[in-house]
Every structure is written in C-alpha cells, then in structure tokens.
Enzyme design. Sequence first.
Site, PDB file in Angstrom:
ATOM      1  N   LYS A 192       0.839  -1.196   0.000  1.00  0.00           N
ATOM      2  CA  LYS A 192       0.000   0.000   0.000  1.00  0.00           C
ATOM      3  C   LYS A 192       0.879   1.254   0.000  1.00  0.00           C
ATOM      4  O   LYS A 192       0.676   2.173  -0.768  1.00  0.00           O
ATOM      5  CB  LYS A 192      -0.932  -0.013   1.225  1.00  0.00           C
ATOM      6  CG  LYS A 192      -1.804   1.212   1.281  1.00  0.00           C
ATOM      7  CD  LYS A 192      -2.841   1.158   2.360  1.00  0.00           C
ATOM      8  CE  LYS A 192      -3.600   2.492   2.336  1.00  0.00           C
ATOM      9  NZ  LYS A 192      -4.619   2.603   3.363  1.00  0.00           N
ATOM     10  N   GLU A 198      10.646  -4.793   4.246  1.00  0.00           N
ATOM     11  CA  GLU A 198      10.700  -6.214   3.869  1.00  0.00           C
ATOM     12  C   GLU A 198      10.346  -6.377   2.391  1.00  0.00           C
ATOM     13  O   GLU A 198      11.030  -7.071   1.635  1.00  0.00           O
ATOM     14  CB  GLU A 198       9.705  -7.032   4.710  1.00  0.00           C
ATOM     15  CG  GLU A 198      10.031  -7.141   6.179  1.00  0.00           C
ATOM     16  CD  GLU A 198       9.388  -6.046   7.021  1.00  0.00           C
ATOM     17  OE1 GLU A 198       9.131  -4.939   6.466  1.00  0.00           O
ATOM     18  OE2 GLU A 198       9.148  -6.286   8.219  1.00  0.00           O
ATOM     19  N   GLY A 251      -4.837  -1.717   4.571  1.00  0.00           N
ATOM     20  CA  GLY A 251      -4.004  -2.861   4.184  1.00  0.00           C
ATOM     21  C   GLY A 251      -4.676  -4.208   4.418  1.00  0.00           C
ATOM     22  O   GLY A 251      -4.735  -5.066   3.538  1.00  0.00           O
ATOM     23  N   ARG A 252      -5.215  -4.417   5.631  1.00  0.00           N
ATOM     24  CA  ARG A 252      -5.807  -5.724   5.945  1.00  0.00           C
ATOM     25  C   ARG A 252      -7.192  -5.898   5.347  1.00  0.00           C
ATOM     26  O   ARG A 252      -7.822  -6.935   5.528  1.00  0.00           O
ATOM     27  CB  ARG A 252      -5.821  -5.951   7.462  1.00  0.00           C
ATOM     28  CG  ARG A 252      -6.526  -4.870   8.252  1.00  0.00           C
ATOM     29  CD  ARG A 252      -6.233  -5.000   9.743  1.00  0.00           C
ATOM     30  NE  ARG A 252      -6.706  -3.845  10.511  1.00  0.00           N
ATOM     31  CZ  ARG A 252      -6.031  -2.720  10.646  1.00  0.00           C
ATOM     32  NH1 ARG A 252      -4.864  -2.557  10.049  1.00  0.00           N
ATOM     33  NH2 ARG A 252      -6.517  -1.721  11.366  1.00  0.00           N
ATOM     34  N   GLU A 337      -5.044  -6.794  14.525  1.00  0.00           N
ATOM     35  CA  GLU A 337      -4.520  -5.484  14.123  1.00  0.00           C
ATOM     36  C   GLU A 337      -5.642  -4.444  14.166  1.00  0.00           C
ATOM     37  O   GLU A 337      -5.408  -3.266  14.415  1.00  0.00           O
ATOM     38  CB  GLU A 337      -3.884  -5.552  12.720  1.00  0.00           C
ATOM     39  CG  GLU A 337      -3.016  -4.347  12.409  1.00  0.00           C
ATOM     40  CD  GLU A 337      -2.124  -4.528  11.194  1.00  0.00           C
ATOM     41  OE1 GLU A 337      -0.921  -4.817  11.352  1.00  0.00           O
ATOM     42  OE2 GLU A 337      -2.629  -4.381  10.064  1.00  0.00           O
ATOM     43  N   HIS A 368      -5.909 -33.602  17.754  1.00  0.00           N
ATOM     44  CA  HIS A 368      -4.853 -34.485  18.244  1.00  0.00           C
ATOM     45  C   HIS A 368      -3.662 -33.695  18.765  1.00  0.00           C
ATOM     46  O   HIS A 368      -2.571 -34.249  18.922  1.00  0.00           O
ATOM     47  CB  HIS A 368      -4.434 -35.436  17.122  1.00  0.00           C
ATOM     48  CG  HIS A 368      -5.599 -36.281  16.655  1.00  0.00           C
ATOM     49  ND1 HIS A 368      -5.981 -37.425  17.297  1.00  0.00           N
ATOM     50  CD2 HIS A 368      -6.487 -36.085  15.652  1.00  0.00           C
ATOM     51  CE1 HIS A 368      -7.057 -37.928  16.697  1.00  0.00           C
ATOM     52  NE2 HIS A 368      -7.376 -37.122  15.697  1.00  0.00           N
ATOM     53  N   LYS A 482       9.021  -1.038  14.497  1.00  0.00           N
ATOM     54  CA  LYS A 482       9.570  -0.731  13.168  1.00  0.00           C
ATOM     55  C   LYS A 482      10.592   0.398  13.262  1.00  0.00           C
ATOM     56  O   LYS A 482      11.664   0.326  12.673  1.00  0.00           O
ATOM     57  CB  LYS A 482       8.425  -0.201  12.281  1.00  0.00           C
ATOM     58  CG  LYS A 482       7.866  -1.151  11.273  1.00  0.00           C
ATOM     59  CD  LYS A 482       6.980  -0.356  10.317  1.00  0.00           C
ATOM     60  CE  LYS A 482       5.774  -1.138   9.906  1.00  0.00           C
ATOM     61  NZ  LYS A 482       4.841  -0.382   9.079  1.00  0.00           N
TER      62      LYS A 482
END
Length: 509
Positions: A192, A198, A251-252, A337, A368, A482
């Site tokens: 965005k 990264e 973004g999300r 978030e 399990h 960050k």
Amino acid sequence: MSEAVRAAWNRIEACERRSLADLFAADGDRLGKLSARLDWEEGGAIFDWSKTHLDDELLTAFEALAEAQDFGGRRSALLKGERVNTTEDRAAEHTAQRGVGAETSVEEAAQLHHRMHLLVDAIHRGVLGEIRHLIHIGIGGSALGPKLAIDALGRDGAVIDVHVVSNIDGLALEQAFARCDPATTMIAVASKTFTTIETMTNAASALAWLGQNGVGDPYGRVVALTAAPEKAVEWGVDETRVLPFPESVGGRYSLWSSIGFPIALGIGWDAFDAMLGGAHAVDVHFRDTDGRANLPLRAAFADLFYTRVRGCQTRAVFAYDERLALLPFYLQQLEMESNGKRVTMDGSPVDGATAPITWGGVGTDGQHAVFQLLHQGTVEVPVDFIASIAPGDALDPAHHEILLTNCFAQGAALMAGGNMAADGQDPARHFPGDRPSATILCDDIDPATLGALLAFHEHRTFANAVLLGINPFDQFGVELGKKMANDIEAGGGSFDASTQALLAAAGLD
Ligand code: F6P
C-alpha cells in the site's frame, strides 16, 4: 464511556447466567433464533450461534449497547465513505470495492478493476511474453489475503503458478526462486505504502535474480499493486503496469482491490469477480439488517460476551477443511490489528478487554494436538468451527464424512461435557462441558463463499469495534518496533543492555 453505554454494559452483566444445556432445554425454538442461513450466488452457509450463551435477554441487552454506541450511525458512516478512521482522518472503503459505498468510490473501484482485468487478460494472452509463474511480494495485508485465496481456490490447478513471499528472511524468497523459471516469471510488488522495508528488499532481490538469470529488462516483468503509484513509478515500474488502489482501502482490507491481482492472474478473473460477489452479498445483509438478525453483529455480541463478561482472552478458529488452512492467519491480522487497541475513539483508555487473541488451525489435526485444553483446561475458549458440506477432495467419501462428523462432535462434546469413566466418577476423565462454540457450515468452499466468509469477518470485526467504541482502522501499535529496527539499521538509537548484548552477539553493533 457515556452513561448510556455504561448502563448497557451493566444490563449485560446483570443478565441471568444459564448453562448451554439449560438454554436449549428452556427454548424449543433456540435453533430458529440463533442459527440462520445466508445465501449468495450459487451457494450459502448456515451460521449457527446456538451453542453460545446468547439468549433473548442477552441479545436484547446487547442490542441496547449497539443503540447506545450508535451502531446504525457508525455503520452508515462506514458504508457512505465518511472519514470513520478518525486518527488518520480517512474513510475505510473496502466495501466500495465490492459495489457498496459512496457512488464515486464504487465507480472508481469499478474503473480500477477494469484496468486490472485488462492487464490480467493481456498477460494471459501472452502480450508480455510467455508467463508461467508469478512471485507476489508483499507482507501483512498485502500478502495474507492473496496467499489464503490462492491456497483455498487454486488447488485444482492454476492458470499461472503463484508464489506469495512475505518474510524478509531470504529463505522465503529463495524457496520461490527454486520453484520458478526466471525466463517465464513475473514479479508483483504489493505494498500500500510502497515503502515497507521487507517488501522493497525482497523486490530488489527478485529483480536482481531475474537480471542474473538472463532476463534483459527485469523491470519489464514487474507489476506494482499500491496506493502510492508515484512511488512505484519512481522505483522503476512502468506506469502501464502500476495497478493503484485508493488510500481509503486499509491494508488488511485490501484483498478486494488490486492487491487481489495474483488471485485474478492465478485462478482467473471470474474467480476473483465471484469473490467480490460473495462479499457483496454479505455487505448487503450487513447494511440492510438490524439488531440480532444481523449475523456479523450477532457474532460480535457473542464475542464481547466472552471477552468482556466471562474474561476469555482468546478465541479459536478451526477450519475443518484443508482449503481454509490459512484462514486463521488471515483472521489474526484482521481481528488483532484492527481491535487490539487500548483507547476509545475519543482517546480515553478503554475500561475493559478489547480484542481477544485469535488463534486456531485445521481439524481434525487440532483435535490431536491442542483440543485437550479446550475440553479440560482451566481457561474458557470460545471456538468457531468452519466446514463445508461439499468435499474438496475426490477420494472415498469416508474422508469427508469422518471430517464433518468430527467437527460436529467437537462442538457437541464441548457443550455436553460428561465423564469418560465407566463409573462416571474419575476426575481425570471428567469434562466440565458448557463450553461455547459457533459453527459456519458452508455449502462449498468456492470463490463466492470465500469472499462471503471474509466479508462476514470484516463486518464482525467492525461491529466489535463499534460496540467497544474503538477505531478498528488504524494500527499504530506496529510502528514503535519498526522505528527501533530502522534506528538499528541506520546505526543510531540507544538501547537497553540486553538489546545491546544481542546486537553485539550477532555482530550488528
Ligand atoms: O506494519 C503493519 C502494516 O502496515 C500492515 O497494516 C500492512 O498490511 C503491512 O504493514 C504492509 O504494509 P504495506 O502494504 O504498506 O507494505
């Protein structure tokens, strides 16, 4: 907290607490009241919240809370494209991407989708040369949605083989390189902001890999998916391959915008469009339905009952379907978030829990591994089960029958409890029961259903935020770490003794 909101919470807390068994025994129409079907094109799902502790009294009390928090007003502000993200002074217009929102935003989204569709078609027709692989580079909201959708819907073979790379750990990118032929690989850079370290570092390494492996014009292979098109052009992407999306899409919440490009390229435009259609159906339901009949709002009532009233710190999501194996990861970002906040819209501290920790996995694997704690541990964990009536596999139907019966049995066992000992007396074999769960049973896991499921959870998250009086659309909590990482990278900053020692041990001081 206003007087009306406080009064509503007091009323919720004063509601009679009854066990699930009592609630079922007391109301013969419980299922009719708390289980509902929602349909979208060629499919639908049952949303069964009857195994939660919601009853008429609690539902009425939560409706009063929704009223006190002006749920109707905040929903309408969201869907009209008003600046509901007050801390960042912008709208949150993901629904406009699906055709519900301010007219101008819906039109803009349609134009941007058209542009994306043209590029997808051109690539499929070989206009940019033979393309067989796409490495989609992004992180957080720029990766989790595409990764989930490709994994859920691309299992029967994709038109173009898509690899989603998010982590800065070079191993992730190397793994994608190993599976792609550079001569036929495109790179999508999804960000965005087009500044995320990264993503930009991975993108630069992917370009270098193309260049080192005989691709004459690596930039000619890049598509940018971003709300900062000028930054993408500045970085070197040709304008014709920059697919923008509006700043007002978070973004999300961005899967529906050009961030969905790898879905359209990998599985086909029709699949992407069907996802938008499924989400649209849920948007319309959310917009036009009031009170307890509004399914995302009803789910939020239960969520808050467990976090605020019964003190549950986590909520688990178990998909009894391999196609939804990545759904818990997607929901973690969406919910944590968005609502992992400690102040209300007016900046005052919240006076109770906000978002629980979302976690989960797939069934039956989870049974399990971690379900022991769900059944007999000392903490209460509301569980969502998500399953599909139609199988995703073509093997012996026994597979799917065992999968579904296990799913339903888990919800039943959590609620019923009991004792596994022959004499019913062994404390180690005792199950307390009365443990809540909800079940979403889909007809199938197809593109429309995935879109509907994700939109349901977006609106559920928003409804939680409204009832809590918080802003779900900012995420300042990720900034401090960050900044510190950037300070270290830039050789600045002063850190505590432990951090200094770790930096020194890794040769980074
Ligand atoms: O750091 C958090 C975050 O901003 C998320 O909200 C977002 O989805 C992710 O980073 C990626 O951001 P971008 O799309 O700008 O690269």
